[in-house]
Design an enzyme around this catalytic site. Sequence first.
Site, PDB file in Angstrom:
ATOM      1  N   LYS A 173      -4.451  -1.861  11.509  1.00 32.42           N
ATOM      2  CA  LYS A 173      -3.327  -2.635  10.874  1.00 32.42           C
ATOM      3  C   LYS A 173      -1.895  -2.243  11.706  1.00 32.42           C
ATOM      4  O   LYS A 173      -1.683  -1.113  12.106  1.00 32.42           O
ATOM      5  CB  LYS A 173      -3.117  -2.212   9.390  1.00 32.42           C
ATOM      6  CG  LYS A 173      -4.271  -2.566   8.487  1.00 32.42           C
ATOM      7  CD  LYS A 173      -4.174  -2.020   6.970  1.00 32.42           C
ATOM      8  CE  LYS A 173      -4.116  -0.556   7.074  1.00 32.42           C
ATOM      9  NZ  LYS A 173      -4.175   0.166   5.652  1.00 32.42           N
ATOM     10  N   GLY A 206       2.062   0.996  -1.471  1.00 29.49           N
ATOM     11  CA  GLY A 206       1.050   0.480  -1.921  1.00 29.49           C
ATOM     12  C   GLY A 206       0.362  -0.746  -1.047  1.00 29.49           C
ATOM     13  O   GLY A 206      -0.663  -1.368  -1.357  1.00 29.49           O
ATOM     14  N   GLY A 208      -1.229  -1.097   1.737  1.00 27.42           N
ATOM     15  CA  GLY A 208      -2.399  -0.794   2.309  1.00 27.42           C
ATOM     16  C   GLY A 208      -3.532  -0.794   1.025  1.00 27.42           C
ATOM     17  O   GLY A 208      -4.630  -1.350   1.353  1.00 27.42           O
ATOM     18  N   CYS A 209      -3.397  -0.185  -0.020  1.00 31.59           N
ATOM     19  CA  CYS A 209      -4.182  -0.353  -0.859  1.00 31.59           C
ATOM     20  C   CYS A 209      -4.544  -1.894  -1.372  1.00 31.59           C
ATOM     21  O   CYS A 209      -5.593  -2.143  -1.555  1.00 31.59           O
ATOM     22  CB  CYS A 209      -3.666   0.217  -2.272  1.00 31.59           C
ATOM     23  SG  CYS A 209      -3.211   2.190  -2.004  1.00 31.59           S
TER      24      CYS A 209
END
Length: 267
Positions: A173, A206, A208-209
């Site tokens: 990413k 949050g 990435g989650c």
Amino acid sequence: MRTALSIAGSDSCGGAGIQADIKTMTMHGVYAMSAITALTAQNTTGVRGVQESSPAFLKAQIDAVFEDIFPDAVKIGMVPSAALIRVIADRLRFYAASNIVVDPVMVSTSGAKLMETDAVSTLTRELLPLATLVTPNIPEAEVLSGIPVCDKEEMQTAARRIGDAYGCAVLVKGGHSVSDASDFLYANGECRWLEGRRIANPNTHGTGCTLSSAIAANLAKGFDLAESVKRAKDYLSGALAAMLDLGKGSGPMQHNFDLNSRFADEA
């Protein structure tokens, strides 16, 4: 209805971890289940405490899910210790789980360390070979590949090293890049850039989650890996572009947000 299991830590402010995963999977029309690796006391400004699940209790949670509602996909997030990683790998092998997305959460957005040092080697040895996809950010890709990642060429090199070493697809990413937010997907020897523009939004707690659980949800629904990643990235980019703000008044809470409060997958 398709199903997905999130194995991750709990986030008390609801923006990351299990809570973000459940919201994301639900918005994608997938029935979400959870096995909690740790409780955290945190908000968007920092992590105040972590209380791990015991290996035996984590095993019991995973068994309870697989023995009743077998998941079509599994997302793995924060796993703080080697002992918990070994339990997860053992149960995934036992149940022959598929569509496994590993988000190797090592440090929180606020900078708090979320994985013990010895757990990293256990992650690479036990869990990555089982993964359909691993989704490291640039700092995590540096740890997993053993090389510095400062530009797009090095993102590609790191992805190939990780994928070839552990036999899984890799999405590096680019959110930590200074130039843009493009991601690099390496799968089955094929390379693909997913271009993305940098969105000037301070609310990144949050993300990435949310991305990894959106990928898992799309895999659960039957989309192939490349399409699942593309759809998940589009979903996340749309949420960030909306500049959602849950804060009241001034101060750090202005940066609270919920990526999933407006965007539903319509497929």
